[in-house]
Design an enzyme around this catalytic site. Structure first.
Site, PDB file in Angstrom:
ATOM      1  N   PRO A   9       0.795  -1.232   0.000  1.00  0.00           N
ATOM      2  CA  PRO A   9       0.000   0.000   0.000  1.00  0.00           C
ATOM      3  C   PRO A   9       0.829   1.285   0.000  1.00  0.00           C
ATOM      4  O   PRO A   9       1.883   1.353   0.632  1.00  0.00           O
ATOM      5  CB  PRO A   9      -0.824  -0.105   1.292  1.00  0.00           C
ATOM      6  CG  PRO A   9      -0.116  -1.100   2.128  1.00  0.00           C
ATOM      7  CD  PRO A   9       0.547  -2.055   1.184  1.00  0.00           C
ATOM      8  N   ASN A  10       0.326   2.247  -0.723  1.00  0.00           N
ATOM      9  CA  ASN A  10       0.871   3.615  -0.826  1.00  0.00           C
ATOM     10  C   ASN A  10       2.125   3.720  -1.692  1.00  0.00           C
ATOM     11  O   ASN A  10       2.597   4.819  -1.970  1.00  0.00           O
ATOM     12  CB  ASN A  10       1.141   4.213   0.570  1.00  0.00           C
ATOM     13  CG  ASN A  10      -0.126   4.338   1.385  1.00  0.00           C
ATOM     14  OD1 ASN A  10      -1.089   4.973   0.940  1.00  0.00           O
ATOM     15  ND2 ASN A  10      -0.175   3.721   2.549  1.00  0.00           N
ATOM     16  N   ARG A  17       5.212  10.942  -2.534  1.00  0.00           N
ATOM     17  CA  ARG A  17       4.878  10.682  -1.142  1.00  0.00           C
ATOM     18  C   ARG A  17       6.120  10.827  -0.258  1.00  0.00           C
ATOM     19  O   ARG A  17       7.099  10.103  -0.427  1.00  0.00           O
ATOM     20  CB  ARG A  17       4.341   9.253  -1.041  1.00  0.00           C
ATOM     21  CG  ARG A  17       4.224   8.710   0.331  1.00  0.00           C
ATOM     22  CD  ARG A  17       4.081   7.180   0.293  1.00  0.00           C
ATOM     23  NE  ARG A  17       3.844   6.681   1.622  1.00  0.00           N
ATOM     24  CZ  ARG A  17       4.193   5.470   2.023  1.00  0.00           C
ATOM     25  NH1 ARG A  17       4.757   4.625   1.193  1.00  0.00           N
ATOM     26  NH2 ARG A  17       3.963   5.092   3.254  1.00  0.00           N
ATOM     27  N   TYR A  22      11.229   8.590   1.327  1.00  0.00           N
ATOM     28  CA  TYR A  22      11.203   7.496   0.341  1.00  0.00           C
ATOM     29  C   TYR A  22      11.913   7.814  -0.980  1.00  0.00           C
ATOM     30  O   TYR A  22      11.982   6.954  -1.853  1.00  0.00           O
ATOM     31  CB  TYR A  22       9.747   7.091   0.068  1.00  0.00           C
ATOM     32  CG  TYR A  22       9.024   6.615   1.315  1.00  0.00           C
ATOM     33  CD1 TYR A  22       9.460   5.461   1.968  1.00  0.00           C
ATOM     34  CD2 TYR A  22       7.947   7.313   1.851  1.00  0.00           C
ATOM     35  CE1 TYR A  22       8.841   5.028   3.127  1.00  0.00           C
ATOM     36  CE2 TYR A  22       7.308   6.874   3.006  1.00  0.00           C
ATOM     37  CZ  TYR A  22       7.756   5.732   3.630  1.00  0.00           C
ATOM     38  OH  TYR A  22       7.146   5.295   4.773  1.00  0.00           O
ATOM     39  N   ASN A  73       7.765  -5.704  -0.652  1.00  0.00           N
ATOM     40  CA  ASN A  73       7.685  -4.545   0.238  1.00  0.00           C
ATOM     41  C   ASN A  73       6.228  -4.440   0.700  1.00  0.00           C
ATOM     42  O   ASN A  73       5.382  -3.925  -0.031  1.00  0.00           O
ATOM     43  CB  ASN A  73       8.103  -3.254  -0.478  1.00  0.00           C
ATOM     44  CG  ASN A  73       8.122  -2.069   0.478  1.00  0.00           C
ATOM     45  OD1 ASN A  73       7.564  -2.149   1.579  1.00  0.00           O
ATOM     46  ND2 ASN A  73       8.748  -0.978   0.076  1.00  0.00           N
ATOM     47  N   ALA A  76       3.017  -0.632   5.149  1.00  0.00           N
ATOM     48  CA  ALA A  76       2.625  -0.628   6.565  1.00  0.00           C
ATOM     49  C   ALA A  76       2.089  -1.991   7.021  1.00  0.00           C
ATOM     50  O   ALA A  76       2.089  -2.288   8.225  1.00  0.00           O
ATOM     51  CB  ALA A  76       1.594   0.467   6.815  1.00  0.00           C
ATOM     52  N   GLU A  97      12.090  -9.598   2.306  1.00  0.00           N
ATOM     53  CA  GLU A  97      11.310  -8.398   2.648  1.00  0.00           C
ATOM     54  C   GLU A  97      12.203  -7.176   2.419  1.00  0.00           C
ATOM     55  O   GLU A  97      13.351  -7.170   2.855  1.00  0.00           O
ATOM     56  CB  GLU A  97      10.888  -8.473   4.120  1.00  0.00           C
ATOM     57  CG  GLU A  97      10.097  -7.266   4.586  1.00  0.00           C
ATOM     58  CD  GLU A  97       9.833  -7.318   6.082  1.00  0.00           C
ATOM     59  OE1 GLU A  97       9.285  -8.327   6.569  1.00  0.00           O
ATOM     60  OE2 GLU A  97      10.206  -6.347   6.773  1.00  0.00           O
ATOM     61  N   HIS A  99      12.525  -2.721   2.259  1.00  0.00           N
ATOM     62  CA  HIS A  99      12.001  -1.393   2.588  1.00  0.00           C
ATOM     63  C   HIS A  99      12.943  -0.341   2.040  1.00  0.00           C
ATOM     64  O   HIS A  99      14.171  -0.508   2.113  1.00  0.00           O
ATOM     65  CB  HIS A  99      11.866  -1.213   4.103  1.00  0.00           C
ATOM     66  CG  HIS A  99      10.962  -2.229   4.703  1.00  0.00           C
ATOM     67  ND1 HIS A  99       9.601  -2.140   4.615  1.00  0.00           N
ATOM     68  CD2 HIS A  99      11.231  -3.387   5.350  1.00  0.00           C
ATOM     69  CE1 HIS A  99       9.062  -3.190   5.186  1.00  0.00           C
ATOM     70  NE2 HIS A  99      10.022  -3.972   5.642  1.00  0.00           N
ATOM     71  N   ARG A 106      13.099   4.541  12.595  1.00  0.00           N
ATOM     72  CA  ARG A 106      11.945   5.437  12.506  1.00  0.00           C
ATOM     73  C   ARG A 106      11.048   5.248  13.738  1.00  0.00           C
ATOM     74  O   ARG A 106      11.548   4.909  14.816  1.00  0.00           O
ATOM     75  CB  ARG A 106      11.210   5.177  11.189  1.00  0.00           C
ATOM     76  CG  ARG A 106      12.094   5.447   9.963  1.00  0.00           C
ATOM     77  CD  ARG A 106      11.357   5.229   8.671  1.00  0.00           C
ATOM     78  NE  ARG A 106      10.216   6.151   8.551  1.00  0.00           N
ATOM     79  CZ  ARG A 106       9.215   5.986   7.693  1.00  0.00           C
ATOM     80  NH1 ARG A 106       9.209   4.949   6.876  1.00  0.00           N
ATOM     81  NH2 ARG A 106       8.223   6.851   7.645  1.00  0.00           N
TER      82      ARG A 106
HETATM   83  C1  DQA Z   1       8.067   1.092   3.865  1.00  0.00           C
HETATM   84  C2  DQA Z   1       8.152   1.314   5.373  1.00  0.00           C
HETATM   85  C3  DQA Z   1       6.795   1.149   6.024  1.00  0.00           C
HETATM   86  O1  DQA Z   1       6.873   1.377   7.410  1.00  0.00           O
HETATM   87  C4  DQA Z   1       5.814   2.149   5.429  1.00  0.00           C
HETATM   88  O2  DQA Z   1       4.539   1.961   5.984  1.00  0.00           O
HETATM   89  C5  DQA Z   1       5.774   2.102   3.949  1.00  0.00           C
HETATM   90  C6  DQA Z   1       7.022   1.981   3.219  1.00  0.00           C
HETATM   91  C7  DQA Z   1       9.424   1.385   3.160  1.00  0.00           C
HETATM   92  O3  DQA Z   1       9.584   0.938   2.018  1.00  0.00           O
HETATM   93  O4  DQA Z   1      10.269   2.074   3.712  1.00  0.00           O
HETATM   94  O5  DQA Z   1       4.720   2.240   3.338  1.00  0.00           O
HETATM   95  O6  DQA Z   1       7.746  -0.271   3.634  1.00  0.00           O
END
Ligand code: DQA
Length: 141
Positions: A9-10, A17, A22, A73, A76, A97, A99, A106
């Protein structure tokens, strides 16, 4: 080698964003980078993004026989989705996994991953290179 890349998501909003967290690379740019990288390494990639937990679970199920590795990835969902953890574990796809940001530096809630225990490794905090390293790691076997 067939590798499934899943963005949670996102991540469709990458580039606009919170760029200070990021980066400025957009999702299409990241995907192109990944495809070119995989081509050089003779790996076949399928890449998807979903803002929905169930959508991500469906994609993992659908590709469980095709994929020999997954770069995931979970956004959240990393921090609380037992459903995604079960999907990864149940799929038997060796998963890394990833990020973009360093989740360990963080907010407190981001320091926990419920998905990492069923993954081969977690690569965090290297921006788009987190994904490239994950591809390398999968190709190394
Ligand atoms: C993320 C880190 C997560 O905590 C966050 O909610 C994201 C992006 C990252 O790629 O740094 O959406 O996965």
């Amino acid at each position: 080698m067939n590798i499934l890349v899943l963005h949670g998501p996102n991540l469709n909003l990458l580039g606009e964003r919170e760029p200070e967290v990021y980066g400025r690379t957009t999702l299409p740019q990241l995907n192109t980078l990944l495809k070119n990288y995989a081509k050089k390494k003779k790996a076949a990639l399928k890449i998807f993004q979903s803002n929905h937990e169930g959508g991500l679970i469906d994609l993992i199920h659908e590709h469980r026989k095709w994929a020999r590795g997954m770069v995931f990835n979970p956004g959240a969902y990393t921090h609380y989705s037992y459903a995604l953890r079960d999907a990864v574990a149940g799929s038997m796809i060796p998963t890394i996994e990833v990020h973009l940001s360093d989740i360990h530096k963080r907010e407190e809630f981001r320091r926990t991953s419920v998905i990492a225990p069923v993954c081969l490794a977690q690569i965090t905090g290297k921006g788009v290179n987190s994904y490239l390293e994950a591809v390398d790691r999968l190709l190394q076997g």
